[in-house]
Write a protein that holds these residues in place. Structure first.
Motif, PDB file in Angstrom:
ATOM      1  N   LEU A 123       0.827  -1.203   0.000  1.00  0.00           N
ATOM      2  CA  LEU A 123       0.000   0.000   0.000  1.00  0.00           C
ATOM      3  C   LEU A 123       0.863   1.254   0.000  1.00  0.00           C
ATOM      4  O   LEU A 123       0.566   2.231  -0.678  1.00  0.00           O
ATOM      5  N   ILE A 124       1.946   1.219   0.772  1.00  0.00           N
ATOM      6  CA  ILE A 124       2.835   2.376   0.830  1.00  0.00           C
ATOM      7  C   ILE A 124       3.457   2.644  -0.527  1.00  0.00           C
ATOM      8  O   ILE A 124       3.540   3.786  -0.983  1.00  0.00           O
ATOM      9  N   ILE A 125       3.893   1.578  -1.209  1.00  0.00           N
ATOM     10  CA  ILE A 125       4.504   1.738  -2.526  1.00  0.00           C
ATOM     11  C   ILE A 125       3.505   2.333  -3.504  1.00  0.00           C
ATOM     12  O   ILE A 125       3.825   3.256  -4.262  1.00  0.00           O
ATOM     13  N   CYS A 126       2.265   1.812  -3.498  1.00  0.00           N
ATOM     14  CA  CYS A 126       1.232   2.351  -4.386  1.00  0.00           C
ATOM     15  C   CYS A 126       0.955   3.814  -4.091  1.00  0.00           C
ATOM     16  O   CYS A 126       0.767   4.634  -4.990  1.00  0.00           O
ATOM     17  N   PHE A 127       0.934   4.166  -2.806  1.00  0.00           N
ATOM     18  CA  PHE A 127       0.680   5.540  -2.375  1.00  0.00           C
ATOM     19  C   PHE A 127       1.769   6.466  -2.897  1.00  0.00           C
ATOM     20  O   PHE A 127       1.503   7.539  -3.432  1.00  0.00           O
ATOM     21  N   LEU A 128       3.022   6.021  -2.796  1.00  0.00           N
ATOM     22  CA  LEU A 128       4.141   6.820  -3.275  1.00  0.00           C
ATOM     23  C   LEU A 128       4.107   6.980  -4.783  1.00  0.00           C
ATOM     24  O   LEU A 128       4.402   8.050  -5.321  1.00  0.00           O
ATOM     25  N   LEU A 129       3.742   5.907  -5.491  1.00  0.00           N
ATOM     26  CA  LEU A 129       3.648   5.995  -6.945  1.00  0.00           C
ATOM     27  C   LEU A 129       2.571   6.981  -7.353  1.00  0.00           C
ATOM     28  O   LEU A 129       2.731   7.746  -8.303  1.00  0.00           O
ATOM     29  N   LEU A 130       1.469   6.985  -6.620  1.00  0.00           N
ATOM     30  CA  LEU A 130       0.397   7.930  -6.899  1.00  0.00           C
ATOM     31  C   LEU A 130       0.883   9.352  -6.715  1.00  0.00           C
ATOM     32  O   LEU A 130       0.632  10.232  -7.538  1.00  0.00           O
ATOM     33  N   PHE A 131       1.627   9.611  -5.628  1.00  0.00           N
ATOM     34  CA  PHE A 131       2.149  10.944  -5.372  1.00  0.00           C
ATOM     35  C   PHE A 131       3.086  11.375  -6.490  1.00  0.00           C
ATOM     36  O   PHE A 131       3.135  12.525  -6.882  1.00  0.00           O
ATOM     37  N   GLY A 132       3.863  10.449  -7.023  1.00  0.00           N
ATOM     38  CA  GLY A 132       4.889  10.789  -7.986  1.00  0.00           C
ATOM     39  C   GLY A 132       4.358  11.260  -9.319  1.00  0.00           C
ATOM     40  O   GLY A 132       5.059  11.948 -10.055  1.00  0.00           O
ATOM     41  N   LEU A 169       4.943  18.247   9.121  1.00  0.00           N
ATOM     42  CA  LEU A 169       5.213  16.971   8.460  1.00  0.00           C
ATOM     43  C   LEU A 169       6.694  16.836   8.102  1.00  0.00           C
ATOM     44  O   LEU A 169       7.284  15.763   8.278  1.00  0.00           O
ATOM     45  N   PHE A 170       7.295  17.913   7.619  1.00  0.00           N
ATOM     46  CA  PHE A 170       8.708  17.846   7.242  1.00  0.00           C
ATOM     47  C   PHE A 170       9.595  17.597   8.457  1.00  0.00           C
ATOM     48  O   PHE A 170      10.503  16.751   8.417  1.00  0.00           O
ATOM     49  N   GLU A 171       9.365  18.349   9.523  1.00  0.00           N
ATOM     50  CA  GLU A 171      10.198  18.202  10.716  1.00  0.00           C
ATOM     51  C   GLU A 171      10.038  16.818  11.342  1.00  0.00           C
ATOM     52  O   GLU A 171      11.010  16.225  11.815  1.00  0.00           O
ATOM     53  N   LYS A 172       8.813  16.284  11.321  1.00  0.00           N
ATOM     54  CA  LYS A 172       8.603  14.924  11.835  1.00  0.00           C
ATOM     55  C   LYS A 172       9.325  13.912  10.950  1.00  0.00           C
ATOM     56  O   LYS A 172       9.967  12.980  11.441  1.00  0.00           O
ATOM     57  N   SER A 173       9.229  14.109   9.642  1.00  0.00           N
ATOM     58  CA  SER A 173       9.907  13.214   8.701  1.00  0.00           C
ATOM     59  C   SER A 173      11.410  13.220   8.924  1.00  0.00           C
ATOM     60  O   SER A 173      12.060  12.165   8.930  1.00  0.00           O
ATOM     61  N   TYR A 174      11.956  14.403   9.135  1.00  0.00           N
ATOM     62  CA  TYR A 174      13.404  14.531   9.365  1.00  0.00           C
ATOM     63  C   TYR A 174      13.821  13.783  10.631  1.00  0.00           C
ATOM     64  O   TYR A 174      14.839  13.077  10.652  1.00  0.00           O
ATOM     65  N   ALA A 175      13.024  13.943  11.691  1.00  0.00           N
ATOM     66  CA  ALA A 175      13.337  13.275  12.957  1.00  0.00           C
ATOM     67  C   ALA A 175      13.244  11.760  12.815  1.00  0.00           C
ATOM     68  O   ALA A 175      14.101  11.021  13.313  1.00  0.00           O
ATOM     69  N   LEU A 176      12.222  11.287  12.128  1.00  0.00           N
ATOM     70  CA  LEU A 176      12.057   9.852  11.923  1.00  0.00           C
ATOM     71  C   LEU A 176      13.205   9.274  11.097  1.00  0.00           C
ATOM     72  O   LEU A 176      13.723   8.186  11.388  1.00  0.00           O
ATOM     73  N   SER A 182       5.680  10.834   2.380  1.00  0.00           N
ATOM     74  CA  SER A 182       4.751  10.759   1.253  1.00  0.00           C
ATOM     75  C   SER A 182       3.588  11.732   1.439  1.00  0.00           C
ATOM     76  O   SER A 182       3.135  12.363   0.484  1.00  0.00           O
ATOM     77  N   LYS A 183       3.108  11.858   2.673  1.00  0.00           N
ATOM     78  CA  LYS A 183       2.040  12.827   2.952  1.00  0.00           C
ATOM     79  C   LYS A 183       2.540  14.249   2.700  1.00  0.00           C
ATOM     80  O   LYS A 183       1.828  15.087   2.127  1.00  0.00           O
ATOM     81  N   TYR A 184       3.746  14.507   3.147  1.00  0.00           N
ATOM     82  CA  TYR A 184       4.351  15.825   2.918  1.00  0.00           C
ATOM     83  C   TYR A 184       4.440  16.112   1.416  1.00  0.00           C
ATOM     84  O   TYR A 184       4.068  17.193   0.953  1.00  0.00           O
ATOM     85  N   ASN A 185       4.930  15.142   0.653  1.00  0.00           N
ATOM     86  CA  ASN A 185       5.136  15.346  -0.776  1.00  0.00           C
ATOM     87  C   ASN A 185       3.848  15.668  -1.509  1.00  0.00           C
ATOM     88  O   ASN A 185       3.804  16.563  -2.356  1.00  0.00           O
ATOM     89  N   VAL A 186       2.775  14.951  -1.197  1.00  0.00           N
ATOM     90  CA  VAL A 186       1.538  15.159  -1.936  1.00  0.00           C
ATOM     91  C   VAL A 186       0.895  16.496  -1.596  1.00  0.00           C
ATOM     92  O   VAL A 186       0.312  17.163  -2.454  1.00  0.00           O
TER      93      VAL A 186
END
Length: 227
Positions: free
Chosen positions: A5-14, A115-122, A135-139
């Motif tokens: 599901l994550i891969i599909c979600f990322l492909l959709l964003f792209g 979202l960006f700061e959380k992503s960076y920390a993770l 992926s949420k940040y990107n979309v």
């Protein structure tokens, strides 16, 4: 299953387009408040959080701009929270960043800086959840980029949080020199003066009417309540 599901979600964003489009905030407000609409906000947010791969760019547009009409929309208060997240990341207090971002995200799920700061920390902690947050940040970033090209007031990028301006500038790779705020045709714009760049742009425009209008409405509300 979840990794698929994550891969599909990322492909959709792209594959989302970043061509400019006019944002009809009145239409968005009506749609996100209508329980019969496919853009009804509670359902839209639930699909977003569940990584629904059938979401389309119109859904993401309503998700981002529709939040400006939610009861938890307080754009000026977000500035201080965003600063705290950045300071914590700078101090390498990554667990604290994640905790604070989670507490904010429950009520404000579409702020790009959060979202960006959380992503960076993770990512700094090598946690797999970073893929989902990024992926949420990107979309949502692409939803903002789709609102214009920033080259003039008429084609300005439209944001609902002031901090999102910096996310766009960073994503586009611009070095900034200063910011000016102007009022033109009853709309507010932040004008960023840029350093030398390959695009040879001198300025980038952001339409910040939505958060400024909120300030005016809140002031009127406060005055009424005090009388």
């Amino acid at each position: 299953m979840k990794s698929g599901l994550i891969i599909c979600f990322l492909l959709l964003f792209g594959v989302l387009s970043i061509q400019g489009q006019q944002i009809d905030v009145k239409e968005i407000e009506l749609a996100i408040k209508n329980p019969e609409s496919r853009f009804f906000y509670p359902l839209l947010l639930k699909r977003f959080n569940s990584l629904d791969t059938t979401l389309k760019k119109e859904d993401f547009k309503h998700l981002y701009y529709g939040f400006a009409f939610r009861e938890n929309y307080f754009p000026f208060e977000m500035d201080e929270l965003e600063k705290r997240l950045k300071d914590l990341n700078y101090a390498k207090k990554f667990e604290d960043v994640i905790d604070l971002a989670d507490s904010i995200g429950h009520s404000v799920p579409t702020d790009l800086t959060v979202l960006f700061e959380k992503s960076y920390a993770l990512r700094s902690l090598a946690k797999k959840e970073e893929v989902i947050v990024r992926s949420k940040y990107n979309v949502l970033l692409k939803a903002v980029l789709a609102s214009g090209d920033g080259k003039s007031p008429e084609t300005a990028y439209q944001v609902v949080f002031f901090g999102d301006e910096m996310e766009v500038l960073s994503a586009l790779g611009f070095r900034i020199l200063e910011r000016q705020t102007i009022l033109k045709d009853n709309r507010f714009y932040d004008v960023w003066i840029l350093g030398k760049n390959k695009q040879k742009l001198e300025k980038l425009y952001f339409d910040v009417t939505i958060p400024h209008k909120f300030e005016e409405q809140q002031l009127i509300k406060d005055l009424k309540e005090s009388n």
